[in-house]
Design a protein around this motif. Structure first.
Motif, PDB file in Angstrom:
ATOM      1  N   VAL A  69     -58.425  11.130 -16.605  1.00 18.96           N
ATOM      2  CA  VAL A  69     -59.304  11.726 -15.585  1.00 18.96           C
ATOM      3  C   VAL A  69     -59.875  13.040 -16.102  1.00 18.96           C
ATOM      4  CG1 VAL A  69     -59.295  12.829 -13.301  1.00 18.96           C
ATOM      5  CG2 VAL A  69     -58.223  10.590 -13.619  1.00 18.96           C
ATOM      6  N   GLU A  70     -59.039  13.822 -16.765  1.00 23.36           N
ATOM      7  CA  GLU A  70     -59.517  15.093 -17.311  1.00 23.36           C
ATOM      8  C   GLU A  70     -60.602  14.855 -18.363  1.00 23.36           C
ATOM      9  OE1 GLU A  70     -57.646  18.704 -19.909  1.00 23.36           O
ATOM     10  OE2 GLU A  70     -56.372  17.769 -18.385  1.00 23.36           O
ATOM     11  N   ARG A  71     -60.371  13.873 -19.230  1.00 21.05           N
ATOM     12  CA  ARG A  71     -61.378  13.561 -20.256  1.00 21.05           C
ATOM     13  C   ARG A  71     -62.664  13.016 -19.616  1.00 21.05           C
ATOM     14  NH1 ARG A  71     -57.722  10.897 -25.027  1.00 21.05           N
ATOM     15  NH2 ARG A  71     -56.756  12.842 -25.688  1.00 21.05           N
ATOM     16  N   GLN A  72     -62.471  12.216 -18.582  1.00 16.91           N
ATOM     17  CA  GLN A  72     -63.650  11.689 -17.890  1.00 16.91           C
ATOM     18  C   GLN A  72     -64.448  12.823 -17.270  1.00 16.91           C
ATOM     19  OE1 GLN A  72     -62.709   9.023 -14.706  1.00 16.91           O
ATOM     20  NE2 GLN A  72     -64.781   8.245 -14.543  1.00 16.91           N
ATOM     21  N   ASN A  73     -63.734  13.776 -16.672  1.00 15.27           N
ATOM     22  CA  ASN A  73     -64.424  14.947 -16.097  1.00 15.27           C
ATOM     23  C   ASN A  73     -65.138  15.751 -17.193  1.00 15.27           C
ATOM     24  OD1 ASN A  73     -63.682  14.339 -13.510  1.00 15.27           O
ATOM     25  ND2 ASN A  73     -61.866  15.657 -13.531  1.00 15.27           N
TER      26      ASN A  73
ATOM     27  N   LEU B 192     -66.197  14.561 -20.031  1.00 12.40           N
ATOM     28  CA  LEU B 192     -67.361  13.775 -20.456  1.00 12.40           C
ATOM     29  C   LEU B 192     -68.510  13.889 -19.446  1.00 12.40           C
ATOM     30  CD1 LEU B 192     -65.767  10.509 -21.875  1.00 12.40           C
ATOM     31  CD2 LEU B 192     -67.106  12.188 -23.121  1.00 12.40           C
ATOM     32  N   MET B 193     -68.159  13.885 -18.174  1.00 12.08           N
ATOM     33  CA  MET B 193     -69.209  14.017 -17.148  1.00 12.08           C
ATOM     34  C   MET B 193     -69.868  15.389 -17.238  1.00 12.08           C
ATOM     35  SD  MET B 193     -67.495  12.030 -13.939  1.00 12.08           S
ATOM     36  CE  MET B 193     -68.838  12.316 -12.825  1.00 12.08           C
ATOM     37  N   ASP B 194     -69.026  16.416 -17.440  1.00 15.94           N
ATOM     38  CA  ASP B 194     -69.587  17.767 -17.587  1.00 15.94           C
ATOM     39  C   ASP B 194     -70.490  17.851 -18.822  1.00 15.94           C
ATOM     40  OD1 ASP B 194     -68.376  18.710 -15.336  1.00 15.94           O
ATOM     41  OD2 ASP B 194     -66.684  19.668 -16.390  1.00 15.94           O
ATOM     42  N   SER B 195     -70.002  17.314 -19.931  1.00 23.24           N
ATOM     43  CA  SER B 195     -70.823  17.377 -21.148  1.00 23.24           C
ATOM     44  C   SER B 195     -72.079  16.525 -20.989  1.00 23.24           C
ATOM     45  CB  SER B 195     -70.025  16.975 -22.370  1.00 23.24           C
ATOM     46  OG  SER B 195     -69.575  15.657 -22.271  1.00 23.24           O
ATOM     47  N   THR B 196     -71.957  15.402 -20.247  1.00 19.75           N
ATOM     48  CA  THR B 196     -73.148  14.575 -19.998  1.00 19.75           C
ATOM     49  C   THR B 196     -74.156  15.346 -19.156  1.00 19.75           C
ATOM     50  OG1 THR B 196     -71.804  12.557 -20.066  1.00 19.75           O
ATOM     51  CG2 THR B 196     -73.949  12.378 -19.042  1.00 19.75           C
ATOM     52  N   ARG B 197     -73.698  16.046 -18.142  1.00 20.59           N
ATOM     53  CA  ARG B 197     -74.603  16.863 -17.310  1.00 20.59           C
ATOM     54  C   ARG B 197     -75.263  17.961 -18.140  1.00 20.59           C
ATOM     55  NH1 ARG B 197     -70.314  17.692 -13.041  1.00 20.59           N
ATOM     56  NH2 ARG B 197     -70.131  15.593 -12.252  1.00 20.59           N
ATOM     57  N   ARG B 198     -74.434  18.611 -18.961  1.00 18.31           N
ATOM     58  CA  ARG B 198     -74.994  19.663 -19.809  1.00 18.31           C
ATOM     59  C   ARG B 198     -76.030  19.089 -20.773  1.00 18.31           C
ATOM     60  NH1 ARG B 198     -69.954  22.080 -22.250  1.00 18.31           N
ATOM     61  NH2 ARG B 198     -68.855  20.670 -20.896  1.00 18.31           N
TER      62      ARG B 198
END
Length: 149
Positions: free
Chosen positions: A115-119, A121-127
């Protein structure tokens, strides 16, 4: 003598009846004695049979006590064995529960890391999306300036 002869038949009858009575009494006396002897013999047989029955009963009671003791010993052994098996089963189930608990904790850790990695990845995807939008805006502005010139 004539008088004697006239009573001779009565006298003979009385003597015959008396001797028959005495003979009957003697025969009855012998029969009674025979019956008494027979009764004594039967009483002795009954006493012997009662002693045998008492002996058999005592032997049966002794066997019953012996069998009860053997049964109690086997029952106690079975109870001990069952208690031992229950203890082993409880230990095994406790160990299994501990192992399952450890696996669940490991899965929990893995899930939290996931879940932490997914978060992340989502943050880096947004960035990355934000960067891509900025780059597009910069390129669009640059392209519009080039087109204007």
């Amino acid at each position: 003598m004539q008088d004697f002869m006239s009573y001779w038949g009565v006298l003979v009858s009385v003597l015959t009846a008396g001797s028959a009575g005495v003979l009957y009494f003697i025969k009855s006396w012998r029969d009674v004695e025979t019956l008494k002897e027979h009764r004594r013999a039967q009483e002795m047989q009954i006493a012997a049979l009662l002693e045998k029955v008492d002996g058999y009963q005592m032997a049966a009671l002794a066997r019953e006590v012996k069998h009860k003791q053997a049964f109690e010993i086997k029952l106690q052994e079975h109870r001990t064995e069952m208690a031992r098996e229950v203890a082993v089963g409880r230990r095994e189930s406790a160990n299994s529960v501990l192992r399952l608990h450890e696996r669940v904790e490991a899965l929990d850790k893995l899930l939290s890391v996931s879940v932490e990695r997914q978060n992340q990845l989502m943050d880096s995807t947004r960035r990355q999306e934000v960067r891509s939008e900025r780059v597009e805006q910069i390129l669009w502005r640059a392209n519009t300036r080039l087109n204007e010139e």
